[in-house]
Motif scaffolding. Sequence first.
Motif, PDB file in Angstrom:
ATOM      1  N   VAL A   1       0.820  -1.209  -0.086  1.00  0.00           N
ATOM      2  CA  VAL A   1      -0.008   0.070  -0.103  1.00  0.00           C
ATOM      3  C   VAL A   1       0.808   1.265   0.065  1.00  0.00           C
ATOM      4  O   VAL A   1       1.619   1.178   0.770  1.00  0.00           O
ATOM      5  CB  VAL A   1      -0.888   0.010   1.217  1.00  0.00           C
ATOM      6  N   ARG A   2       0.551   2.259  -0.809  1.00  0.00           N
ATOM      7  CA  ARG A   2       1.135   3.427  -0.811  1.00  0.00           C
ATOM      8  C   ARG A   2       0.453   4.238   0.074  1.00  0.00           C
ATOM      9  O   ARG A   2      -0.933   4.676   0.206  1.00  0.00           O
ATOM     10  CB  ARG A   2       1.073   4.410  -2.195  1.00  0.00           C
ATOM     11  N   VAL A   3       0.872   4.595   1.276  1.00  0.00           N
ATOM     12  CA  VAL A   3       0.230   5.085   2.417  1.00  0.00           C
ATOM     13  C   VAL A   3      -0.080   6.627   2.224  1.00  0.00           C
ATOM     14  O   VAL A   3       0.843   7.458   1.704  1.00  0.00           O
ATOM     15  CB  VAL A   3       0.932   4.826   3.788  1.00  0.00           C
ATOM     16  N   SER A   4      -1.261   6.982   2.264  1.00  0.00           N
ATOM     17  CA  SER A   4      -1.672   8.489   2.108  1.00  0.00           C
ATOM     18  C   SER A   4      -1.596   9.105   3.645  1.00  0.00           C
ATOM     19  O   SER A   4      -1.014  10.318   3.950  1.00  0.00           O
ATOM     20  CB  SER A   4      -3.062   8.483   1.577  1.00  0.00           C
ATOM     21  N   TYR A   5      -2.255   8.557   4.467  1.00  0.00           N
ATOM     22  CA  TYR A   5      -2.503   9.019   5.741  1.00  0.00           C
ATOM     23  C   TYR A   5      -2.131   8.040   6.913  1.00  0.00           C
ATOM     24  O   TYR A   5      -2.569   6.958   6.686  1.00  0.00           O
ATOM     25  CB  TYR A   5      -3.848   9.906   6.188  1.00  0.00           C
ATOM     26  N   SER A   6      -1.867   8.561   8.239  1.00  0.00           N
ATOM     27  CA  SER A   6      -2.093   7.697   9.385  1.00  0.00           C
ATOM     28  C   SER A   6      -2.412   8.559  10.487  1.00  0.00           C
ATOM     29  O   SER A   6      -2.989   9.863  10.252  1.00  0.00           O
ATOM     30  CB  SER A   6      -0.689   6.980   9.767  1.00  0.00           C
ATOM     31  N   SER A   7      -2.335   8.171  11.837  1.00  0.00           N
ATOM     32  CA  SER A   7      -2.823   9.046  12.850  1.00  0.00           C
ATOM     33  C   SER A   7      -1.814   9.002  13.989  1.00  0.00           C
ATOM     34  O   SER A   7      -1.019   8.083  13.996  1.00  0.00           O
ATOM     35  CB  SER A   7      -4.284   8.776  13.170  1.00  0.00           C
ATOM     36  N   VAL A   8      -2.048   9.728  15.004  1.00  0.00           N
ATOM     37  CA  VAL A   8      -1.330   9.474  16.225  1.00  0.00           C
ATOM     38  C   VAL A   8      -2.223   9.138  17.309  1.00  0.00           C
ATOM     39  O   VAL A   8      -3.167   9.908  17.867  1.00  0.00           O
ATOM     40  CB  VAL A   8      -0.539  10.860  16.842  1.00  0.00           C
ATOM     41  N   ASN A   9      -1.822   8.165  18.041  1.00  0.00           N
ATOM     42  CA  ASN A   9      -2.491   7.282  19.084  1.00  0.00           C
ATOM     43  C   ASN A   9      -1.683   7.078  20.216  1.00  0.00           C
ATOM     44  O   ASN A   9      -0.244   7.076  20.113  1.00  0.00           O
ATOM     45  CB  ASN A   9      -2.984   5.807  18.374  1.00  0.00           C
ATOM     46  N   TYR A  10      -2.107   6.864  21.397  1.00  0.00           N
ATOM     47  CA  TYR A  10      -1.570   6.830  22.640  1.00  0.00           C
ATOM     48  C   TYR A  10      -0.598   5.474  22.671  1.00  0.00           C
ATOM     49  O   TYR A  10       0.595   5.501  23.081  1.00  0.00           O
ATOM     50  CB  TYR A  10      -2.466   6.439  23.923  1.00  0.00           C
ATOM     51  N   LYS A  11      -1.038   4.456  21.828  1.00  0.00           N
ATOM     52  CA  LYS A  11      -0.198   3.118  21.736  1.00  0.00           C
ATOM     53  C   LYS A  11       0.984   3.479  21.020  1.00  0.00           C
ATOM     54  O   LYS A  11       2.287   2.735  20.933  1.00  0.00           O
ATOM     55  CB  LYS A  11      -0.992   2.174  21.097  1.00  0.00           C
ATOM     56  N   ASP A  12       0.818   4.248  19.967  1.00  0.00           N
ATOM     57  CA  ASP A  12       2.008   4.837  19.119  1.00  0.00           C
ATOM     58  C   ASP A  12       3.262   5.465  19.750  1.00  0.00           C
ATOM     59  O   ASP A  12       4.214   5.307  19.507  1.00  0.00           O
ATOM     60  CB  ASP A  12       1.500   5.786  17.992  1.00  0.00           C
TER      61      ASP A  12
ATOM     62  N   ARG B   1      -8.506  10.500   4.003  1.00  0.00           N
ATOM     63  CA  ARG B   1      -8.118  11.310   5.096  1.00  0.00           C
ATOM     64  C   ARG B   1      -9.063  11.333   6.188  1.00  0.00           C
ATOM     65  O   ARG B   1      -8.650  11.355   7.316  1.00  0.00           O
ATOM     66  CB  ARG B   1      -8.233  12.853   4.488  1.00  0.00           C
ATOM     67  N   GLU B   2     -10.257  11.112   6.061  1.00  0.00           N
ATOM     68  CA  GLU B   2     -11.366  11.087   6.911  1.00  0.00           C
ATOM     69  C   GLU B   2     -11.167  10.023   7.822  1.00  0.00           C
ATOM     70  O   GLU B   2     -11.368   9.877   8.943  1.00  0.00           O
ATOM     71  CB  GLU B   2     -12.706  11.035   6.358  1.00  0.00           C
ATOM     72  N   ALA B   3     -10.894   8.613   6.900  1.00  0.00           N
ATOM     73  CA  ALA B   3     -10.500   7.423   7.582  1.00  0.00           C
ATOM     74  C   ALA B   3      -9.494   7.488   8.627  1.00  0.00           C
ATOM     75  O   ALA B   3      -9.660   6.952   9.747  1.00  0.00           O
ATOM     76  CB  ALA B   3     -10.316   6.382   6.778  1.00  0.00           C
ATOM     77  N   MET B   4      -8.507   8.208   8.462  1.00  0.00           N
ATOM     78  CA  MET B   4      -7.590   8.129   9.580  1.00  0.00           C
ATOM     79  C   MET B   4      -7.999   9.654  10.395  1.00  0.00           C
ATOM     80  O   MET B   4      -7.330   9.459  11.499  1.00  0.00           O
ATOM     81  CB  MET B   4      -6.105   8.654   8.685  1.00  0.00           C
ATOM     82  N   ILE B   5      -8.589  10.642  10.054  1.00  0.00           N
ATOM     83  CA  ILE B   5      -9.144  11.282  11.084  1.00  0.00           C
ATOM     84  C   ILE B   5      -9.757  10.355  12.154  1.00  0.00           C
ATOM     85  O   ILE B   5      -9.522  10.611  13.567  1.00  0.00           O
ATOM     86  CB  ILE B   5     -10.066  12.251  10.836  1.00  0.00           C
ATOM     87  N   LEU B   6     -10.516   9.561  11.885  1.00  0.00           N
ATOM     88  CA  LEU B   6     -11.180   8.534  12.981  1.00  0.00           C
ATOM     89  C   LEU B   6     -10.086   7.527  13.298  1.00  0.00           C
ATOM     90  O   LEU B   6      -9.767   7.416  14.577  1.00  0.00           O
ATOM     91  CB  LEU B   6     -12.089   7.883  11.936  1.00  0.00           C
TER      92      LEU B   6
END
Length: 333
Positions: free
Chosen positions: A35-46, A122-127
């Motif tokens: 997968v060519r990654v477009s977005y990720s997010s920041v989580n406590y586990k990260d 983008r919205e998927a990774m906002i969530l």
Amino acid sequence: MTMFRALYVEKEEGRCVSRVRTITEDELPPGEVTVRVSYSSVNYKDGLAVQTDGRIVSRYPFIPGIDLSGTVVGSADPRFLEGDLVLATGYGLGVSHFGGYSELARVPGDWLVPLPEGLSAREAMILGTAGFTAALSIERLREHGVRPGEGGPVAVTGATGGVGSAAVLLLAALGYEVAAGTGKPDAAGYLRGLGAADVLGREELAGVAGKPLQQERWAGAVDPVGGATLAGLLAAVRYGGAVAVSGLTGGADVPATVYPFILRGISLLGIDSVHCPHELRTRIWGRLAREWKPPGGYEPLVAGEIGLDELPVYLETILRGGMLGRALVNLAD
């Protein structure tokens, strides 16, 4: 040979060191889909994953990131074709398998969910995992009979965090009266902007510590905190209500009694977003893309949008509890 950038975590002299490095596709772990990654997010586990004593990652070097969305660029899985838009959360992503803080990721096909119509990458990774966990919690409460306008407000603990803020936004959009609990008094405006009808301090929401039964206040609750806060919620849930618990930032031990269960018939609902069955996972993402999507979308949850180079600072910030809502990681640019 394809080269790309990633947040690389290595052990040096017994300590974890994180840096953005350029690596090759040959360094990725096995998997059927690239997968060519477009977005990720920041989580406590990260945040924990890059700490020496975080107890999340056991093998190094490693690429963290428990969420990703992007475009399939190679596949040995007939369910996915080049050009397909996909998302991934949970399973071993960013824990035992290289994760989403990478411009390119290779993952098992079973971990991927086709991006549903009505939801952008983008919205998927906002969530991300946080929003998905909040949605699972709401699904379980609804299955238990906790409905908008019936039995009073729904409490949300840790309401400025990822799960909590998403739960406030989703519950309010679905017509629930939401009481948001937080230890950050200056966050009241943010939480009311998400739709909270009431904003309470952490202690006020949890009630009197150690009291086995309290005044019946909540039709239900979404709790990513656990610990003494969960015990207080259980003691104040109305007859037949339920609490959906998904986290332990407030501690793993719950100093509660059986009284709320045997005298008020309440239920404690455990929420697991990591190994959630694929059919349920796909159904929940579909709801987030369509009937549960707030009229204003998910943009109110965004605390900031960053690139790979800014990640280390944000990972420290989330561990300190210094973040409101969600930090979006943009790898497309």
